[in-house]
Design a protein around this motif. Sequence first.
Motif, mmCIF file in Angstrom:
data_model
loop_
_atom_site.group_PDB
_atom_site.id
_atom_site.type_symbol
_atom_site.label_atom_id
_atom_site.label_comp_id
_atom_site.label_asym_id
_atom_site.label_seq_id
_atom_site.Cartn_x
_atom_site.Cartn_y
_atom_site.Cartn_z
ATOM 1 N N GLU A 144 86.716 36.402 6.122
ATOM 2 C CA GLU A 144 85.434 35.714 6.420
ATOM 3 C C GLU A 144 85.504 34.632 7.458
ATOM 4 O OE1 GLU A 144 83.625 34.625 2.731
ATOM 5 O OE2 GLU A 144 82.673 36.549 2.271
ATOM 6 N N ARG A 145 86.805 33.751 7.143
ATOM 7 C CA ARG A 145 87.161 32.731 7.972
ATOM 8 C C ARG A 145 87.260 33.036 9.692
ATOM 9 N NH1 ARG A 145 92.962 30.447 7.310
ATOM 10 N NH2 ARG A 145 94.163 32.623 7.877
ATOM 11 N N ASP A 146 87.743 34.506 9.609
ATOM 12 C CA ASP A 146 87.637 34.845 10.998
ATOM 13 C C ASP A 146 86.525 35.732 11.867
ATOM 14 O OD1 ASP A 146 90.671 34.191 11.033
ATOM 15 O OD2 ASP A 146 90.582 35.689 9.407
ATOM 16 N N GLY A 147 85.071 35.632 10.961
ATOM 17 C CA GLY A 147 84.119 36.134 11.458
ATOM 18 C C GLY A 147 83.876 37.675 11.045
ATOM 19 N N MET A 148 84.909 38.255 10.250
ATOM 20 C CA MET A 148 84.683 39.536 9.891
ATOM 21 C C MET A 148 83.559 39.578 8.928
ATOM 22 S SD MET A 148 87.411 40.789 11.419
ATOM 23 C CE MET A 148 86.957 39.541 12.517
ATOM 24 N N LYS A 149 82.921 40.936 8.802
ATOM 25 C CA LYS A 149 81.799 41.312 8.141
ATOM 26 C C LYS A 149 81.799 42.763 7.684
ATOM 27 C CE LYS A 149 78.725 38.119 10.877
ATOM 28 N NZ LYS A 149 77.546 38.245 11.539
ATOM 29 N N VAL A 278 95.764 46.732 14.018
ATOM 30 C CA VAL A 278 94.629 47.239 14.366
ATOM 31 C C VAL A 278 93.595 46.387 14.898
ATOM 32 C CG1 VAL A 278 94.840 48.996 12.310
ATOM 33 C CG2 VAL A 278 93.863 46.910 12.141
ATOM 34 N N PHE A 279 92.585 46.794 15.532
ATOM 35 C CA PHE A 279 91.421 46.040 15.864
ATOM 36 C C PHE A 279 89.894 46.186 15.263
ATOM 37 C CE2 PHE A 279 94.606 47.144 19.334
ATOM 38 C CZ PHE A 279 94.877 45.996 19.917
ATOM 39 N N VAL A 280 89.500 45.100 15.100
ATOM 40 C CA VAL A 280 88.328 45.090 14.550
ATOM 41 C C VAL A 280 87.455 44.817 15.638
ATOM 42 C CG1 VAL A 280 86.576 43.922 12.977
ATOM 43 C CG2 VAL A 280 88.937 43.988 12.550
ATOM 44 N N VAL A 281 86.171 45.728 15.982
ATOM 45 C CA VAL A 281 85.219 45.624 16.938
ATOM 46 C C VAL A 281 84.064 44.593 16.520
ATOM 47 C CG1 VAL A 281 83.867 47.120 18.332
ATOM 48 C CG2 VAL A 281 85.966 47.863 17.291
ATOM 49 N N GLU A 282 83.881 43.815 17.193
ATOM 50 C CA GLU A 282 82.739 42.881 17.206
ATOM 51 C C GLU A 282 81.675 42.990 18.280
ATOM 52 O OE1 GLU A 282 81.524 38.168 17.120
ATOM 53 O OE2 GLU A 282 83.573 38.754 17.174
ATOM 54 N N VAL A 283 80.569 43.644 17.916
ATOM 55 C CA VAL A 283 79.468 43.883 18.872
ATOM 56 C C VAL A 283 78.810 42.446 19.076
ATOM 57 C CG1 VAL A 283 77.609 45.191 19.443
ATOM 58 C CG2 VAL A 283 79.421 46.272 18.206
ATOM 59 N N PRO A 284 78.617 41.980 20.453
ATOM 60 C CA PRO A 284 78.108 40.795 20.620
ATOM 61 C C PRO A 284 76.215 41.107 20.038
ATOM 62 C CG PRO A 284 79.454 41.274 22.296
ATOM 63 C CD PRO A 284 79.253 42.538 21.480
ATOM 64 N N GLU A 285 75.668 40.047 19.684
ATOM 65 C CA GLU A 285 74.246 40.221 19.479
ATOM 66 C C GLU A 285 73.424 39.878 20.656
ATOM 67 O OE1 GLU A 285 73.384 37.327 16.443
ATOM 68 O OE2 GLU A 285 74.796 38.236 15.040
ATOM 69 N N ASN A 286 72.627 40.758 20.689
ATOM 70 C CA ASN A 286 71.705 40.613 22.107
ATOM 71 C C ASN A 286 70.665 39.461 22.000
ATOM 72 O OD1 ASN A 286 72.895 43.095 23.075
ATOM 73 N ND2 ASN A 286 71.527 44.453 22.016
#
Length: 286
Positions: A144-149, A278-286
């Motif tokens: 969570e502290r790294d922005g994971m959801k 591995v890579f966690v993909v973060e999709v920018p919010e529109n």
Amino acid sequence: MFKLMGNKRLFILLVAIMVFIAVMGFTLGGRGGVSWPEKFVADTVAFGQGLIYKPVRSVAGFFEDIRMLKIIYEENRTLRLTLAQYARDTARLNDLQAQNERLKEALEFTERQKNADNYKYHIAEVIGVSPDPYNSTVKINLGERDGMKTDMAVVTVDGLIGRIVRVTPFTSNVQLITDLNGVEGTKAISATVKDSETDSFGMIESYDKENGLLVMTKIDPGDKQLGEGDTVITSGLGELFPHGLVIGTVVSRDVGQFGLTYNAMVKPAAQFTKLREVFVVEVPEN
């Protein structure tokens, strides 16, 4: 009477002196050989020396052998320690070289993705693997502290491997796409064919563990674009996995149930064993 005894003693003394002088003259004079008494004495002394020397030499040799064995043991011990240290250093060097190669691939991967989409990729290290064969999950060192959801897609440099299903402050659990066989909480993957996104559509809902292939279903029978060798990617229509993530390659296509749709067997692009980065993909919010 006492005078007679005194003369007798004097006579014996004179005889002894004469014998002594004769012996001295005999031994000091030149002679051609060794007398038998001398031979006897010499042989006796040599025999005695041999009896003493052989055991002494054996004992001395025994202790010398022990000393040499101790030296050899210490040398072997030092050599074993040196070889063990060399083996550890070699293994560490090989591991660092492999990690360097993986990070180079990761860097190239992120550069390619920057040109392909506007997703943000968080590199993470795999720190645990579930031992449960019916629950294929791995743990990564981002939370969570790294922005994971939850439901964030996770990929390697080769392709999609899964999605985050549980997040803690410092770690996250990733469910692999090899766990799509009706396991509680799993979700189907909306898929399409690369470069034919508007003409192809299907759903990846299960994994054939025996053959190591993903099963793509609900393919429109009129879809002539999807065939053997095609690259399957996420379509983005399911609103779970973002568009454009590589899933795998079509290896076969067959008529589905009731002949109304088609099925395709897809070989995953990613490897699910020995996962490191591995890579966690973060999709920018529109």
